[in-house]
Motif scaffolding. Structure first.
Motif, PDB file in Angstrom:
ATOM      1  N   GLU A   1     -18.795   0.723  -3.807  1.00  0.00           N
ATOM      2  CA  GLU A   1     -17.347   0.582  -3.952  1.00  0.00           C
ATOM      3  C   GLU A   1     -16.949  -0.892  -4.046  1.00  0.00           C
ATOM      4  OE1 GLU A   1     -15.515   4.570  -1.796  1.00  0.00           O
ATOM      5  OE2 GLU A   1     -15.725   2.735  -0.621  1.00  0.00           O
ATOM      6  N   ILE A   2     -17.535  -1.719  -3.207  1.00  0.00           N
ATOM      7  CA  ILE A   2     -17.199  -3.146  -3.228  1.00  0.00           C
ATOM      8  C   ILE A   2     -17.660  -3.794  -4.527  1.00  0.00           C
ATOM      9  CG2 ILE A   2     -17.716  -5.371  -2.156  1.00  0.00           C
ATOM     10  CD1 ILE A   2     -17.776  -3.892   0.545  1.00  0.00           C
ATOM     11  N   LEU A   3     -18.892  -3.513  -4.939  1.00  0.00           N
ATOM     12  CA  LEU A   3     -19.426  -4.115  -6.164  1.00  0.00           C
ATOM     13  C   LEU A   3     -18.645  -3.679  -7.397  1.00  0.00           C
ATOM     14  CD1 LEU A   3     -23.296  -3.861  -5.558  1.00  0.00           C
ATOM     15  CD2 LEU A   3     -21.832  -5.880  -5.321  1.00  0.00           C
ATOM     16  N   ASN A   4     -18.155  -2.430  -7.393  1.00  0.00           N
ATOM     17  CA  ASN A   4     -17.448  -1.886  -8.552  1.00  0.00           C
ATOM     18  C   ASN A   4     -15.936  -2.065  -8.471  1.00  0.00           C
ATOM     19  OD1 ASN A   4     -19.860  -0.966  -9.757  1.00  0.00           O
ATOM     20  ND2 ASN A   4     -19.824   0.905  -8.533  1.00  0.00           N
ATOM     21  N   GLY A   5     -15.462  -2.721  -7.410  1.00  0.00           N
ATOM     22  CA  GLY A   5     -14.031  -2.971  -7.287  1.00  0.00           C
ATOM     23  C   GLY A   5     -13.201  -1.732  -7.063  1.00  0.00           C
TER      24      GLY A   5
ATOM     25  N   HIS B   1      -9.283   2.367  -0.138  1.00  0.00           N
ATOM     26  CA  HIS B   1      -8.208   2.895   0.695  1.00  0.00           C
ATOM     27  C   HIS B   1      -7.419   3.986  -0.044  1.00  0.00           C
ATOM     28  CE1 HIS B   1      -9.321  -0.167   3.466  1.00  0.00           C
ATOM     29  NE2 HIS B   1      -8.889  -1.152   2.704  1.00  0.00           N
ATOM     30  N   ALA B   2      -7.199   3.782  -1.347  1.00  0.00           N
ATOM     31  CA  ALA B   2      -6.528   4.811  -2.132  1.00  0.00           C
ATOM     32  C   ALA B   2      -7.407   6.055  -2.240  1.00  0.00           C
ATOM     33  CB  ALA B   2      -6.191   4.276  -3.527  1.00  0.00           C
ATOM     34  N   ASP B   3      -8.709   5.844  -2.434  1.00  0.00           N
ATOM     35  CA  ASP B   3      -9.639   6.967  -2.503  1.00  0.00           C
ATOM     36  C   ASP B   3      -9.672   7.727  -1.189  1.00  0.00           C
ATOM     37  OD1 ASP B   3     -12.048   8.318  -3.953  1.00  0.00           O
ATOM     38  OD2 ASP B   3     -12.860   7.763  -1.983  1.00  0.00           O
ATOM     39  N   ASN B   4      -9.728   7.001  -0.081  1.00  0.00           N
ATOM     40  CA  ASN B   4      -9.767   7.650   1.223  1.00  0.00           C
ATOM     41  C   ASN B   4      -8.459   8.343   1.559  1.00  0.00           C
ATOM     42  OD1 ASN B   4     -12.385   6.810   1.630  1.00  0.00           O
ATOM     43  ND2 ASN B   4     -11.824   4.989   2.799  1.00  0.00           N
TER      44      ASN B   4
ATOM     45  N   LEU C   1      -4.309  11.747   3.800  1.00  0.00           N
ATOM     46  CA  LEU C   1      -3.439  10.875   4.595  1.00  0.00           C
ATOM     47  C   LEU C   1      -2.171  10.539   3.816  1.00  0.00           C
ATOM     48  CD1 LEU C   1      -6.213   8.545   6.070  1.00  0.00           C
ATOM     49  CD2 LEU C   1      -5.094  10.505   7.152  1.00  0.00           C
ATOM     50  N   PRO C   2      -1.074  10.256   4.511  1.00  0.00           N
ATOM     51  CA  PRO C   2       0.223  10.119   3.831  1.00  0.00           C
ATOM     52  C   PRO C   2       0.414   8.849   3.024  1.00  0.00           C
ATOM     53  CG  PRO C   2       0.463   9.703   6.189  1.00  0.00           C
ATOM     54  CD  PRO C   2      -0.939  10.204   5.977  1.00  0.00           C
ATOM     55  N   SER C   3      -0.355   7.804   3.284  1.00  0.00           N
ATOM     56  CA  SER C   3      -0.160   6.558   2.543  1.00  0.00           C
ATOM     57  C   SER C   3      -1.450   5.752   2.518  1.00  0.00           C
ATOM     58  CB  SER C   3       0.956   5.712   3.180  1.00  0.00           C
ATOM     59  OG  SER C   3       0.522   5.170   4.419  1.00  0.00           O
TER      60      SER C   3
ATOM     61  N   ALA D   1      -4.329   4.895   5.512  1.00  0.00           N
ATOM     62  CA  ALA D   1      -5.768   5.005   5.250  1.00  0.00           C
ATOM     63  C   ALA D   1      -6.472   3.691   5.567  1.00  0.00           C
ATOM     64  CB  ALA D   1      -6.009   5.406   3.797  1.00  0.00           C
ATOM     65  N   LYS D   2      -5.854   2.576   5.197  1.00  0.00           N
ATOM     66  CA  LYS D   2      -6.440   1.264   5.454  1.00  0.00           C
ATOM     67  C   LYS D   2      -6.513   0.988   6.951  1.00  0.00           C
ATOM     68  CE  LYS D   2      -5.694  -3.653   4.431  1.00  0.00           C
ATOM     69  NZ  LYS D   2      -4.843  -4.628   3.687  1.00  0.00           N
ATOM     70  N   THR D   3      -5.422   1.247   7.655  1.00  0.00           N
ATOM     71  CA  THR D   3      -5.397   1.006   9.099  1.00  0.00           C
ATOM     72  C   THR D   3      -6.389   1.910   9.814  1.00  0.00           C
ATOM     73  OG1 THR D   3      -3.040   0.469   8.904  1.00  0.00           O
ATOM     74  CG2 THR D   3      -3.899   0.853  11.117  1.00  0.00           C
ATOM     75  N   PHE D   4      -6.476   3.148   9.375  1.00  0.00           N
ATOM     76  CA  PHE D   4      -7.436   4.090   9.963  1.00  0.00           C
ATOM     77  C   PHE D   4      -8.858   3.547   9.884  1.00  0.00           C
ATOM     78  CE2 PHE D   4     -10.676   7.208   8.784  1.00  0.00           C
ATOM     79  CZ  PHE D   4     -10.777   7.925   9.969  1.00  0.00           C
ATOM     80  N   VAL D   5      -9.240   3.039   8.705  1.00  0.00           N
ATOM     81  CA  VAL D   5     -10.604   2.549   8.509  1.00  0.00           C
ATOM     82  C   VAL D   5     -10.904   1.371   9.428  1.00  0.00           C
ATOM     83  CG1 VAL D   5     -12.118   1.347   6.886  1.00  0.00           C
ATOM     84  CG2 VAL D   5     -10.886   3.380   6.159  1.00  0.00           C
TER      85      VAL D   5
END
Length: 237
Positions: free
Chosen positions: A27-31, A35-38, A44-46, A50-54
């Protein structure tokens, strides 16, 4: 003028490097916007949630902690959040194994040694009459420490490139940010952003030179320029 250089996804890059989770690496190498995927994958609602959860999970967050946090409790109960955690670990199975190994090593040896030479020592704590090791500290310290080392590499590289230059000063560093004060009569935005970006691009090479270990992930940076922190605009090299 001020230039603020923020390392992108510093903690996630650190956790991915230390765990060598293949999904996260790809995911990092391919950009990929993980967070949107998760957000979509975990229901999740936003993206922000998702970002905060991770980031909370890689520091030892639990279903109980999410379910009892006002920012998360309205989304679901403890059963819901345990389901999200299970889905996360199913996706990032390498990170799950790494978490388990960290806890096992800390409890067995009382210490964790990092690729950079940092050593963290842990002792059991007594809480509510029970003896436990500090789980959140064990999961947190390696990622935070590596992040500090990566930023130090970028900062020293930048300092070395600026020491003979006029019209620009490094004035502060805050966690994943480096702040420069520069004279726009001497420096144009693009030239300075390009110089800063190159310092971050060189972090994997310098990591190998200093610590003797390959760093197989890119270090990316976002630069903003403006007259003060309240009026900053992103500038790309």
């Amino acid at each position: 003028m001020l230039l603020q250089a923020d390392a992108k996804q510093l903690e996630w890059v650190g956790a991915t490097y230390l765990s060598q989770d293949q999904t996260a690496i790809e995911e990092i190498l391919n950009g990929v916007d993980q967070h949107a995927d998760n957000q979509q994958r975990f229901g999740l609602p936003s993206r922000l949630i998702a970002k905060t959860f991770v980031f909370r999970l890689i520091y030892g967050g639990s279903a109980y902690s999410y379910a009892n946090d006002p920012n998360f409790s309205s989304i679901g109960d403890e059963t819901f959040w345990q389901g999200v955690i299970d889905q996360f670990y199913a996706k990032y199975s390498g990170l799950k194994v790494w978490h388990e190994q960290l806890l096992e090593r800390a409890m067995r040896d009382g210490r964790i040694e990092m690729p950079t030479g940092r050593v963290y020592k842990f002792e059991p704590e007594v809480k509510y009459g029970k003896v436990k090791f500090p789980r959140t500290k064990i999961l947190n310290y390696p990622v935070q420490g590596l992040g500090a080392d990566l930023m130090a590499l970028a900062r020293v590289s930048l300092r070395n490139r600026l020491k003979d230059k006029e019209g620009v000063f490094m004035v502060n560093t805050v966690h994943d940010s480096i702040i420069l004060d520069f004279d726009p009569k001497v420096w144009d935005n693009i030239s300075l952003v390009r110089l800063v970006t190159n310092c971050f691009n060189d972090v994997p090479l310098n990591f190998k030179k200093i610590f003797g270990s390959e760093f197989n992930l890119p270090m990316r940076v976002q630069c903003e320029v403006g007259p003060d922190w309240g009026n900053m605009e992103e500038v790309n090299a």
